[in-house]
Write a protein that holds these residues in place. Sequence first.
Motif, PDB file in Angstrom:
ATOM      1  N   THR A 125       5.064   4.116  -8.503  1.00 25.01           N
ATOM      2  CA  THR A 125       4.044   3.906  -7.483  1.00 25.01           C
ATOM      3  C   THR A 125       3.122   5.112  -7.499  1.00 25.01           C
ATOM      4  O   THR A 125       3.554   6.245  -7.271  1.00 25.01           O
ATOM      5  CB  THR A 125       4.671   3.723  -6.089  1.00 25.01           C
ATOM      6  OG1 THR A 125       5.469   2.544  -6.102  1.00 25.01           O
ATOM      7  CG2 THR A 125       3.597   3.595  -5.016  1.00 25.01           C
ATOM      8  N   ASP A 126       1.861   4.850  -7.820  1.00 28.68           N
ATOM      9  CA  ASP A 126       0.820   5.882  -7.859  1.00 28.68           C
ATOM     10  C   ASP A 126       0.244   5.973  -6.456  1.00 28.68           C
ATOM     11  O   ASP A 126      -0.486   5.088  -6.014  1.00 28.68           O
ATOM     12  CB  ASP A 126      -0.245   5.483  -8.882  1.00 28.68           C
ATOM     13  CG  ASP A 126      -1.365   6.487  -9.007  1.00 28.68           C
ATOM     14  OD1 ASP A 126      -1.513   7.360  -8.127  1.00 28.68           O
ATOM     15  OD2 ASP A 126      -2.115   6.402  -9.994  1.00 28.68           O
ATOM     16  N   SER A 127       0.578   7.048  -5.749  1.00 30.52           N
ATOM     17  CA  SER A 127       0.156   7.172  -4.353  1.00 30.52           C
ATOM     18  C   SER A 127      -1.361   7.300  -4.210  1.00 30.52           C
ATOM     19  O   SER A 127      -1.924   6.845  -3.216  1.00 30.52           O
ATOM     20  CB  SER A 127       0.854   8.350  -3.677  1.00 30.52           C
ATOM     21  OG  SER A 127       0.470   9.559  -4.290  1.00 30.52           O
ATOM     22  N   SER A 128      -2.041   7.882  -5.197  1.00 31.96           N
ATOM     23  CA  SER A 128      -3.493   8.034  -5.091  1.00 31.96           C
ATOM     24  C   SER A 128      -4.218   6.700  -5.282  1.00 31.96           C
ATOM     25  O   SER A 128      -5.310   6.507  -4.762  1.00 31.96           O
ATOM     26  CB  SER A 128      -4.013   9.066  -6.095  1.00 31.96           C
ATOM     27  OG  SER A 128      -3.790   8.631  -7.422  1.00 31.96           O
ATOM     28  N   ALA A 129      -3.609   5.788  -6.014  1.00 29.09           N
ATOM     29  CA  ALA A 129      -4.223   4.478  -6.249  1.00 29.09           C
ATOM     30  C   ALA A 129      -3.622   3.401  -5.356  1.00 29.09           C
ATOM     31  O   ALA A 129      -4.082   2.261  -5.359  1.00 29.09           O
ATOM     32  CB  ALA A 129      -4.051   4.073  -7.710  1.00 29.09           C
ATOM     33  N   THR A 130      -2.580   3.740  -4.619  1.00 30.44           N
ATOM     34  CA  THR A 130      -1.852   2.790  -3.773  1.00 30.44           C
ATOM     35  C   THR A 130      -1.478   1.543  -4.580  1.00 30.44           C
ATOM     36  O   THR A 130      -1.729   0.421  -4.171  1.00 30.44           O
ATOM     37  CB  THR A 130      -2.660   2.414  -2.521  1.00 30.44           C
ATOM     38  OG1 THR A 130      -3.262   3.595  -1.977  1.00 30.44           O
ATOM     39  CG2 THR A 130      -1.771   1.812  -1.452  1.00 30.44           C
ATOM     40  N   ALA A 131      -0.900   1.782  -5.751  1.00 34.22           N
ATOM     41  CA  ALA A 131      -0.519   0.682  -6.637  1.00 34.22           C
ATOM     42  C   ALA A 131       0.786   1.027  -7.343  1.00 34.22           C
ATOM     43  O   ALA A 131       1.110   2.196  -7.538  1.00 34.22           O
ATOM     44  CB  ALA A 131      -1.617   0.439  -7.661  1.00 34.22           C
ATOM     45  N   THR A 132       1.523  -0.013  -7.712  1.00 38.46           N
ATOM     46  CA  THR A 132       2.783   0.161  -8.434  1.00 38.46           C
ATOM     47  C   THR A 132       2.646  -0.452  -9.818  1.00 38.46           C
ATOM     48  O   THR A 132       2.127  -1.560  -9.968  1.00 38.46           O
ATOM     49  CB  THR A 132       3.946  -0.494  -7.666  1.00 38.46           C
ATOM     50  OG1 THR A 132       4.044   0.147  -6.382  1.00 38.46           O
ATOM     51  CG2 THR A 132       5.255  -0.337  -8.394  1.00 38.46           C
ATOM     52  N   PHE A 133       3.119   0.295 -10.829  1.00 41.15           N
ATOM     53  CA  PHE A 133       2.979  -0.125 -12.220  1.00 41.15           C
ATOM     54  C   PHE A 133       4.350  -0.191 -12.883  1.00 41.15           C
ATOM     55  O   PHE A 133       5.152   0.740 -12.760  1.00 41.15           O
ATOM     56  CB  PHE A 133       2.100   0.862 -12.990  1.00 41.15           C
ATOM     57  CG  PHE A 133       0.745   1.035 -12.377  1.00 41.15           C
ATOM     58  CD1 PHE A 133      -0.260   0.127 -12.668  1.00 41.15           C
ATOM     59  CD2 PHE A 133       0.481   2.075 -11.498  1.00 41.15           C
ATOM     60  CE1 PHE A 133      -1.524   0.267 -12.098  1.00 41.15           C
ATOM     61  CE2 PHE A 133      -0.777   2.218 -10.924  1.00 41.15           C
ATOM     62  CZ  PHE A 133      -1.785   1.314 -11.222  1.00 41.15           C
ATOM     63  N   ALA A 134       4.616  -1.277 -13.605  1.00 43.52           N
ATOM     64  CA  ALA A 134       5.859  -1.410 -14.367  1.00 43.52           C
ATOM     65  C   ALA A 134       5.752  -0.541 -15.621  1.00 43.52           C
ATOM     66  O   ALA A 134       4.722  -0.549 -16.297  1.00 43.52           O
ATOM     67  CB  ALA A 134       6.099  -2.863 -14.751  1.00 43.52           C
ATOM     68  N   GLU A 149       1.483  14.292  -7.160  1.00 43.41           N
ATOM     69  CA  GLU A 149       1.894  14.506  -5.787  1.00 43.41           C
ATOM     70  C   GLU A 149       2.137  13.174  -5.069  1.00 43.41           C
ATOM     71  O   GLU A 149       1.295  12.286  -5.087  1.00 43.41           O
ATOM     72  CB  GLU A 149       0.831  15.309  -5.031  1.00 43.41           C
ATOM     73  CG  GLU A 149       0.658  16.731  -5.533  1.00 43.41           C
ATOM     74  CD  GLU A 149      -0.243  16.890  -6.758  1.00 43.41           C
ATOM     75  OE1 GLU A 149      -0.620  15.875  -7.389  1.00 43.41           O
ATOM     76  OE2 GLU A 149      -0.565  18.037  -7.082  1.00 43.41           O
ATOM     77  N   SER A 150       3.329  13.039  -4.479  1.00 42.03           N
ATOM     78  CA  SER A 150       3.762  11.878  -3.675  1.00 42.03           C
ATOM     79  C   SER A 150       3.951  10.586  -4.469  1.00 42.03           C
ATOM     80  O   SER A 150       4.194   9.530  -3.871  1.00 42.03           O
ATOM     81  CB  SER A 150       2.812  11.639  -2.496  1.00 42.03           C
ATOM     82  OG  SER A 150       2.746  12.792  -1.686  1.00 42.03           O
ATOM     83  N   ASP A 151       3.868  10.619  -5.792  1.00 40.27           N
ATOM     84  CA  ASP A 151       4.178   9.428  -6.593  1.00 40.27           C
ATOM     85  C   ASP A 151       5.683   9.165  -6.532  1.00 40.27           C
ATOM     86  O   ASP A 151       6.486  10.086  -6.328  1.00 40.27           O
ATOM     87  CB  ASP A 151       3.760   9.613  -8.048  1.00 40.27           C
ATOM     88  CG  ASP A 151       2.261   9.534  -8.257  1.00 40.27           C
ATOM     89  OD1 ASP A 151       1.527   9.245  -7.296  1.00 40.27           O
ATOM     90  OD2 ASP A 151       1.823   9.776  -9.408  1.00 40.27           O
TER      91      ASP A 151
END
Length: 107
Positions: free
Chosen positions: A51-60, A83-85
């Motif tokens: 989960t990329d916190s800066s993009a608010t998206a989750t990637f497999a 940070e925060s990923d």
Amino acid sequence: MTIQYKNAGIDLSTTGTTSVLTSPAGARCLIKQIQVDNSSGSPVNLSVQVTDSSATATFAIHRKAIPANTIENIISQTLVLEESDVLKMTAGTANEIQGIISYAQID
């Protein structure tokens, strides 16, 4: 800037998505190795996401059936958590996948 070398254990006790490592808000994590062990007598499906916190998206980043009685390395190159990923895992069977994450935390 400091670098701390760390390990984090993995124990997927449910079939729900589990957060296994969260990069602190003021640091980055350079993940060098993710090693998992399926100690059961049957294959277990494993999905790994970031989960990329800066993009608010989750990637497999990984999907595989881990063979019975097998230890596998999940990544072949360094994985960076900003940070925060959050690194997350989902197992197809509960209580069968354990492992360790080896990383450097840069503050």
